[in-house]
Design a protein around this motif. Sequence first.
Motif, PDB file in Angstrom:
ATOM      1  N   TYR A 287       0.848  -1.185   0.000  1.00 28.77           N
ATOM      2  CA  TYR A 287       0.000   0.000   0.000  1.00 28.77           C
ATOM      3  C   TYR A 287       0.882   1.233   0.000  1.00 28.77           C
ATOM      4  O   TYR A 287       1.975   1.219   0.552  1.00 28.77           O
ATOM      5  N   SER A 288       0.371   2.315  -0.583  1.00 30.38           N
ATOM      6  CA  SER A 288       1.044   3.606  -0.478  1.00 30.38           C
ATOM      7  C   SER A 288      -0.009   4.684  -0.275  1.00 30.38           C
ATOM      8  O   SER A 288      -1.116   4.582  -0.805  1.00 30.38           O
ATOM      9  N   PHE A 289       0.356   5.682   0.512  1.00 29.60           N
ATOM     10  CA  PHE A 289      -0.558   6.754   0.873  1.00 29.60           C
ATOM     11  C   PHE A 289       0.168   8.083   0.766  1.00 29.60           C
ATOM     12  O   PHE A 289       1.337   8.179   1.151  1.00 29.60           O
ATOM     13  N   PRO A 290      -0.503   9.128   0.271  1.00 28.14           N
ATOM     14  CA  PRO A 290       0.143  10.443   0.200  1.00 28.14           C
ATOM     15  C   PRO A 290       0.486  10.926   1.602  1.00 28.14           C
ATOM     16  O   PRO A 290      -0.276  10.703   2.551  1.00 28.14           O
ATOM     17  N   CYS A 291       1.657  11.542   1.741  1.00 27.04           N
ATOM     18  CA  CYS A 291       2.094  12.023   3.047  1.00 27.04           C
ATOM     19  C   CYS A 291       2.999  13.229   2.866  1.00 27.04           C
ATOM     20  O   CYS A 291       3.338  13.600   1.742  1.00 27.04           O
TER      21      CYS A 291
ATOM     22  N   ARG B  88      -0.995  -0.464   9.002  1.00 25.68           N
ATOM     23  CA  ARG B  88      -0.297  -0.113  10.243  1.00 25.68           C
ATOM     24  C   ARG B  88      -0.414  -1.220  11.283  1.00 25.68           C
ATOM     25  O   ARG B  88       0.526  -1.479  12.029  1.00 25.68           O
ATOM     26  N   THR B  89      -1.565  -1.884  11.304  1.00 30.37           N
ATOM     27  CA  THR B  89      -1.817  -2.931  12.304  1.00 30.37           C
ATOM     28  C   THR B  89      -0.967  -4.167  12.072  1.00 30.37           C
ATOM     29  O   THR B  89      -0.563  -4.827  13.040  1.00 30.37           O
ATOM     30  N   VAL B  90      -0.676  -4.497  10.823  1.00 30.39           N
ATOM     31  CA  VAL B  90       0.024  -5.750  10.530  1.00 30.39           C
ATOM     32  C   VAL B  90       1.503  -5.553  10.175  1.00 30.39           C
ATOM     33  O   VAL B  90       2.118  -6.435   9.562  1.00 30.39           O
ATOM     34  N   ILE B  91       2.084  -4.427  10.588  1.00 27.39           N
ATOM     35  CA  ILE B  91       3.522  -4.210  10.395  1.00 27.39           C
ATOM     36  C   ILE B  91       4.277  -5.312  11.135  1.00 27.39           C
ATOM     37  O   ILE B  91       3.987  -5.616  12.283  1.00 27.39           O
TER      38      ILE B  91
ATOM     39  N   LEU C  20      -8.175  11.040   3.101  1.00 30.55           N
ATOM     40  CA  LEU C  20      -8.284   9.720   2.473  1.00 30.55           C
ATOM     41  C   LEU C  20      -9.745   9.324   2.300  1.00 30.55           C
ATOM     42  O   LEU C  20     -10.597   9.691   3.108  1.00 30.55           O
ATOM     43  N   SER C  21     -10.011   8.538   1.274  1.00 33.32           N
ATOM     44  CA  SER C  21     -11.355   7.965   1.125  1.00 33.32           C
ATOM     45  C   SER C  21     -11.562   6.965   2.259  1.00 33.32           C
ATOM     46  O   SER C  21     -10.603   6.535   2.913  1.00 33.32           O
ATOM     47  N   SER C  22     -12.794   6.577   2.494  1.00 34.56           N
ATOM     48  CA  SER C  22     -13.045   5.638   3.596  1.00 34.56           C
ATOM     49  C   SER C  22     -12.338   4.302   3.352  1.00 34.56           C
ATOM     50  O   SER C  22     -11.799   3.704   4.279  1.00 34.56           O
ATOM     51  N   ARG C  23     -12.279   3.841   2.107  1.00 28.98           N
ATOM     52  CA  ARG C  23     -11.577   2.586   1.804  1.00 28.98           C
ATOM     53  C   ARG C  23     -10.073   2.740   2.042  1.00 28.98           C
ATOM     54  O   ARG C  23      -9.439   1.864   2.632  1.00 28.98           O
ATOM     55  N   ALA C  24      -9.498   3.853   1.570  1.00 29.44           N
ATOM     56  CA  ALA C  24      -8.066   4.091   1.776  1.00 29.44           C
ATOM     57  C   ALA C  24      -7.744   4.210   3.267  1.00 29.44           C
ATOM     58  O   ALA C  24      -6.719   3.720   3.726  1.00 29.44           O
ATOM     59  N   ARG C  25      -8.643   4.837   4.024  1.00 28.53           N
ATOM     60  CA  ARG C  25      -8.442   4.976   5.466  1.00 28.53           C
ATOM     61  C   ARG C  25      -8.410   3.593   6.131  1.00 28.53           C
ATOM     62  O   ARG C  25      -7.540   3.308   6.966  1.00 28.53           O
ATOM     63  N   LEU C  26      -9.324   2.714   5.739  1.00 29.26           N
ATOM     64  CA  LEU C  26      -9.338   1.347   6.285  1.00 29.26           C
ATOM     65  C   LEU C  26      -8.056   0.604   5.913  1.00 29.26           C
ATOM     66  O   LEU C  26      -7.476  -0.101   6.738  1.00 29.26           O
ATOM     67  N   ASN C  27      -7.619   0.749   4.661  1.00 34.09           N
ATOM     68  CA  ASN C  27      -6.374   0.109   4.224  1.00 34.09           C
ATOM     69  C   ASN C  27      -5.183   0.644   5.001  1.00 34.09           C
ATOM     70  O   ASN C  27      -4.281  -0.123   5.367  1.00 34.09           O
TER      71      ASN C  27
END
Length: 74
Positions: A28-32, A55-58, A43-50
Amino acid sequence: MNTSTIATQASAQYELRFCSLFDEGRGYSFPCDEAGHVDIDSLSSRARLNYFYARTVIGREFSMPAVQRSSTLH
């Protein structure tokens, strides 16, 4: 141009990437911003969930995220 527009454009130059530990090329990649801070509200709701999932499965599914220059500069 207001400051929130400038901040959004500046953050679009970087992305926070979570790479899969098992499947090369998957992740996954997210703008930062340059420091790796993601504007969760943008973020869209789907992107927020992703984002929260990644982060949870690092360490179990994804490596520690890395800040990189975005490959899709506007």
